[in-house]
Design an enzyme around this catalytic site. Structure first.
Site, PDB file in Angstrom:
ATOM      1  N   ASP A  93      79.273 -11.872  28.662  1.00 54.66           N
ATOM      2  CA  ASP A  93      78.497 -10.639  28.667  1.00 54.66           C
ATOM      3  C   ASP A  93      77.714 -10.648  27.354  1.00 54.66           C
ATOM      4  OD1 ASP A  93      77.304  -8.253  29.174  1.00 54.66           O
ATOM      5  OD2 ASP A  93      79.147  -7.197  29.698  1.00 54.66           O
TER       6      ASP A  93
HETATM    7  C1  BGC Z   1      76.168  -5.416  30.373  1.00 53.04           C
HETATM    8  C2  BGC Z   1      75.981  -6.448  31.479  1.00 53.04           C
HETATM    9  C3  BGC Z   1      74.540  -6.878  31.517  1.00 53.04           C
HETATM   10  C4  BGC Z   1      74.141  -7.415  30.143  1.00 53.04           C
HETATM   11  C5  BGC Z   1      72.699  -7.872  30.077  1.00 53.04           C
HETATM   12  C6  BGC Z   1      75.634  -5.888  29.040  1.00 53.04           C
HETATM   13  O1  BGC Z   1      75.666  -4.866  28.115  1.00 53.04           O
HETATM   14  O2  BGC Z   1      77.537  -5.112  30.258  1.00 53.04           O
HETATM   15  O3  BGC Z   1      76.360  -5.932  32.711  1.00 53.04           O
HETATM   16  O4  BGC Z   1      74.350  -7.829  32.522  1.00 53.04           O
HETATM   17  O5  BGC Z   1      74.316  -6.392  29.182  1.00 53.04           O
HETATM   18  O6  BGC Z   1      71.835  -6.793  30.148  1.00 53.04           O
END
Ligand code: BGC
Length: 747
Positions: free
Chosen positions: A227
C-alpha cells in the site's frame, strides 16, 4: 519479450523493486524493461495527469464512476461484479493503466469503519465470490488487478500502525478467505499488502502472511505491491516476499537492498524472485488506447446501481403510484452522494441527479413533483427549509425524503463514531412522516446508518448506499418500478451500535486492536447470541413474491453436498431472487456460529416462472480451522443445510451426516484421561491392559462405579499418574504414546 535477469546488475534489479514516481514503475530502456502504471481503483479509473496523491485530493481524468463495493456487495450478483470489473478494465486500457488497484475485500468488522463503502460485506464467502468475479472481469479486459488490503485492515483509525491482534482460527475463517478465494479462483496479477500490523508484525514485513500463506498455502504466483507508503523496513520486506514498494522514493530503499545483498544480509535469490514477479507486470498492456465508451459504461453503471439497491421496508407505498403528487425533499436529491472520499475518488464522466430522473419518470406517468431541499449539506443550515419541506410533503400524496451521510461524516482516513444520521435529517424525516403523507426514505450512505427513531413512522425505506455516477437514475427506476429491487443486505443493520460484537474493542487502544469477538463477526454473532437486529444480513424486499419448494440436500462425498430447490416467482412482475444457502452445525471440538453462508445464486424469474437451482458445496463449506492440526478439518457428524430468506429466516432445511476427515490426534502426557481412553487405537489397548492388571475386587469395584472414569476424564495423564501413584507403568505409557502416532480411522 522475456527479460533475462542475469543481464541486469544488482543495482538495476533493486531499482525495479520500487516505483519511479507516484503511479509508475521504473523502466530500464537498454534492457527492454518498460515502465507500467498502477492506479486506483477499485470502481473506476483514477488516472491523474497533474499533481499526484493517494488521498483523492487532486483531480484525475474523467472516467466512469461505477458503483463502489458497498453497492455491488448488496447485489449478490457475481455476473454483475464481473461485468463491472470488465468495464473498469476496459477503461484501464483506455488510460494505459496496467494494474488497477482493487478490489478491496476486507471484512466489515465494525459498521463504523470509514472505508466500509469500498468493501463488499461482513461475510467472507460473499466478499470472496464477488471479489473474484470482479478480478476475472477486469483481467479479461487486459489490466491486472490488485486485491487489497492484505490483510486485516478493518478500520481507518491508526490504520498505518495499529496491530490487529487476531487468533489464527479467526484469521483463517473470517479475515483471509475472501483473499484466498480471489487468489485461487481469479489469479490477480498483484496483491496489495496493508499498512497495519497483524499480531505485532507489519503486513509488509510478514513472511508468514506474504510467503507461507499467500504463496505457500494458496499458490499465488503474482507480485505483492505495498500500500502506498506501507514499507517500514525495505530489506525485511524483501525477505518477507513484498516485491514492489510504492510509491517511488529517492532510490534510498533500492540502495538498502543492494547493500544488504553485498553485506550478506539478504539472499540475492530473493531479490531475483521479486524482480521476476515485477517484470511480469511489465508484460501487461500499457499503451493508452484513449477509447472510452462513455455512454455504454454509463448504462452499465446505471444497471449495476439499480441491481444493488436494497428495499428495506415497503408498506405498499412503492412503486410510486401513477398520477400522484410527489414531494421530493432532502439535499441528496439534488446533490447526489454517489462515491466515497479518499483514494478511490473518481472524476466522473457525468452524474445523474435523482430529482431530474424522478421528474422525467413522473412526467411519463402523469405524476407531478414538487421539490424542497429540507436541509443543507453545508455547515450553515436555513431553518426555513425544514418548514417548507414539511408543508410541501403535507400537500402531496407521497413524500420521498433523501437522507444520508456526507463526505464530512465518512471517508477513507477516519472512522465514524456513531451510526445516527445528522439530527436535522432525523427531525425532517419525522416531521414529514407526521404530516400523515405516506413517506419513503431513500438513504445515501457508505456505511450502515441507524434507522431507529424514525423507522416505524415511515412507509418505505430504500437503502441506496453509494451507487456511482448513474445512481440518481437507478433510484428513480426503483421508486417507479421500472426496475424491481433485488438487492440484499451484505451487512447487518443493528438496533444499537453497542450490539455490534466489535463494539467493546473497536478501534482499539495503545496501538492494538484486539479482535475479541473472534469468528463471531456480524450475523455470525447476532444470530448465535440471539441478539435482535433491525434488519438481518441477507434481507431485501421485492415488488413480487418468491417461493422455495422441494429443497433437497444430497451428500456427494465424505465432505461435499449438493443442494437443489425450485424457486418460483408468485407475483405479477418479473424479479430476481437470491437463493441463500447456510450451513449449521455443532460438529467438531470448536464453537461454531449458528449458521454460516456457504453458497448463493441470483435467479431472474418472470411472473409465474419456476426454476430448479443447484448449488454445490465443497469441503470448505463444512470445515473449521483446527489450530492443533494447523489445517482445515471437516468433523464427522451432522450438518443442517438451510435455504434462508436472510440470516435469521430459514425457508427450508435438511440435515445430512458427513463422514468428514479421519483424524487421530497424537497423544501427549498433557492429553486427558478421556483423550487416552477415547483414542481409537490406544483406548482399547489401555482398557485391555487395565482389565488384565486388576484384582477381582478392583474389577468388581469398577463395575459398580461406572461413573468413576467421568470424574477423572478431564484430568491430564501426567496428573492422573501422580494421583494414582503410577497406576500405569511408564514403559507401557511410552509404548502407547508411540501407538497413538499410528494412523487409524475415526468412525
Ligand atoms: C490506499 C490504497 C490506495 C493507495 C493509492 C492508499 O492510501 O489505502 O487503497 O490504492 O493509497 O492511492
Amino acid at each position: 519479450m522475456t527479460i533475462d535477469i542475469s543481464q541486469l546488475t544488482l543495482e538495476q534489479k533493486a531499482s525495479l523493486l520500487s516505483g519511479r514516481d507516484f503511479w509508475s514503475t521504473k523502466e530500464i530502456a537498454e534492457a527492454g524493461v518498460a515502465s507500467v502504471v498502477l492506479t486506483d481503483g477499485p470502481h473506476g479509473i483514477r488516472r491523474q495527469a497533474g499533481d499526484a496523491d493517494h488521498l483523492g485530493i487532486h483531480d484525475s481524468l474523467p472516467s466512469t464512476c461505477f458503483p463502489p463495493a458497498v453497492a455491488i456487495g448488496s447485489s449478490w450478483d457475481r455476473d454483475l461484479a464481473r461485468t463491472v470489473g470488465g468495464a473498469v478494465g476496459e477503461e484501464g486500457v483506455a488510460f494505459g493503466v496496467s494494474v488497477v488497484l482493487g478490489p478491496g475485500v476486507n471484512i466489515k468488522r465494525s459498521p463504523l469503519c470509514g472505508r466500509n463503502f469500498e468493501y463488499y460485506s461482513e461475510d467472507p464467502h460473499l466478499s470472496g465470490v464477488l471479489g473474484a468475479a470482479h478480478v476475472t472481469g477486469l483481467q479479461a479486459a487486459g489490466p491486472g488487478a490488485s486485491v487489497k488490503h492484505f490483510a486485516v485492515n478493518n478500520q481507518e483509525t491508526e490504520r498505518m500502525r495499529v496491530s490487529a491482534d487476531v487468533d489464527e482460527r479467526t484469521l483463517r475463517e473470517v479475515y483471509l478467505p475472501a483473499f484466498e478465494r480471489v487468489v485461487i479462483d481469479a489469479a490477480p496479477s498483484t496483491v496489495m499488502c496493508s499498512y497495519n500490523k497483524i499480531n505485532g508484525v507489519y503486513a509488509s514485513r510478514d513472511p508468514w502472511l506474504l510467503t507461507d500463506v499467500l504463496r505457500g498455502d494458496w499458490g499465488f504466483g503474482g507480485a505483492v505491491v505495498s500500500d502506498w507508503g506501507a514499507v517500514s523496513d525495505r530489506v525485511d520486506s524483501v525477505r518477507a516476499g513484498m516485491d514492489l514498494e510504492m510509491p517511488g522514493g529517492d532510490g534510498s530503499t533500492d540502495a538498502q537492498i543492494v547493500a544488504a545483498v553485498r553485506e550478506g544480509r539478504l539472499d540475492e535469490a530473493l531479490v531475483d524472485a521479486s524482480v521476476r514477479r515485477v517484470l511480469e507486470l511489465t508484460m501487461l498492456p500499457h499503451e493508452a488506447t484513449g477509447q472510452l465508451d462513455v455512454e455504454g459504461h454509463h448504462a452499465v453503471a446505471r444497471r449495476a446501481a439499480a441491481e444493488s439497491i436494497v428495499l428495506l421496508k415497503n408498506d405498499g407505498v412503492l412503486p410510486l403510484p401513477t398520477g400522484s403528487r410527489i414531494a421530493v425533499v432532502g439535499a441528496f436529491a439534488t446533490q447526489p452522494r454517489y462515491q466515497g472520499g479518499g483514494s478511490s475518488h473518481i472524476n466522473p464522466t457525468r452524474v445523474d441527479v435523482a430529482l431530474d430522473e424522478i421528474r422525467a419518470l413522473a412526467h411519463a406517468q402523469g405524476s407531478t413533483v414538487i421539490a424542497e431541499p429540507g436541509f443543507s449539506l453545508d455547515a450553515d443550515e436555513d431553518p426555513a427549509w425544514g418548514a417548507a419541506a414539511v408543508s410541501a410533503a403535507g400537500a402531496a400524496d407521497v413524500a420521498v425524503v433523501f437522507a444520508g451521510l456526507s463526505d464530512r461524516e465518512e471517508s477513507e482516513g477516519f472512522d465514524r463514531t456513531t451510526l445516527t444520521l445528522p439530527d436535522a435529517q432525523v427531525e425532517l424525516i419525522r416531521a414529514v412522516a407526521a404530516t400523515g403523507t405516506p413517506t419513503v426514505v431513500v438513504l445515501s450512505n457508505g456505511g450502515v446508518v441507524s434507522l431507529e427513531g424514525w423507522h416505524d413512522e415511515v412507509a418505505g425505506i430504500v437503502e441506496a448506499w453509494l451507487l456511482g455516477q448513474a445512481g440518481g437514475g437507478a433510484i428513480a427506476d426503483v421508486l417507479f418500478g421500472v426496475v424491481n429491487p433485488s438487492g440484499h443486505l451484505a451487512e447487518t443493520i443493528p438496533l444499537r451500535l453497542e450490539d455490534n460484537p466489535s463494539w467493546l474493542s473497536f478501534p482499539g487502544e495503545q496501538g492494538h486492536v484486539r479482535y475479541s469477538e473472534g469468528i463471531f463477526v456480524g450475523y455470525r454473532y447476532y444470530s448465535t447470541a440471539g441478539v435482535a437486529v433491525r434488519y438481518p444480513f441477507g434481507h431485501g424486499l421485492s415488488y413480487t413474491t418468491f417461493g422455495t419448494d422441494g429443497m433437497e440436500a444430497v451428500v456427494t462425498g465424505d465432505d461435499t453436498v449438493t443442494v437443489t430447490a425450485t424457486v418460483s416467482n408468485r407475483g405479477e412482475v418479473a424479479g430476481k431472487h437470491v437463493v441463500q444457502v447456510y450451513v449449521a452445525t455443532t460438529a467438531g471440538p470448536v464453537r461454531r456460529p449458528l449458521r454460516e453462508l456457504r453458497a448463493f445464486e441470483k435467479v431472474a424469474l418472470e411472473p409465474g416462472e419456476s426454476r430448479q437451482v443447484e448449488l454445490r458445496m465443497d469441503r470448505r463449506a463444512f470445515a473449521y480451522w483446527d489450530i492443533e492440526q494447523g489445517g482445515w478439518v471437516v468433523a464427522a457428524g451432522e450438518y443442517t443445510v438451510q435455504v434462508c430468506a436472510d440470516a435469521s429466516t430459514v425457508l427450508a432445511e435438511q440435515t445430512v451426516t458427513l463422514v468428514g476427515d479421519s483424524l487421530v490426534r497424537e497423544l501427549t502426557m498433557e492429553s486427558t484421561v478421556g483423550d487416552w481412553f477415547g483414542h481409537p487405537v490406544v483406548g482399547p489397548a489401555l482398557m485391555a491392559g487395565l482389565a488384565s492388571a486388576m484384582t477381582p475386587e478392583q474389577a468388581l469395584q469398577a463395575e459398580q462405579n461406572p461413573d468413576g472414569l467421568k470424574m477423572v476424564e478431564s484430568m491430564p495423564m501426567q496428573q492422573f499418574l501422580v494421583f494414582t501413584n503410577g497406576a500405569i507403568p511408564v514403559e507401557v505409557l511410552e509404548q502407547l504414546l508411540e501407538l497413538s502416532k499410528t494412523p487409524a480411522p475415526v468412525v
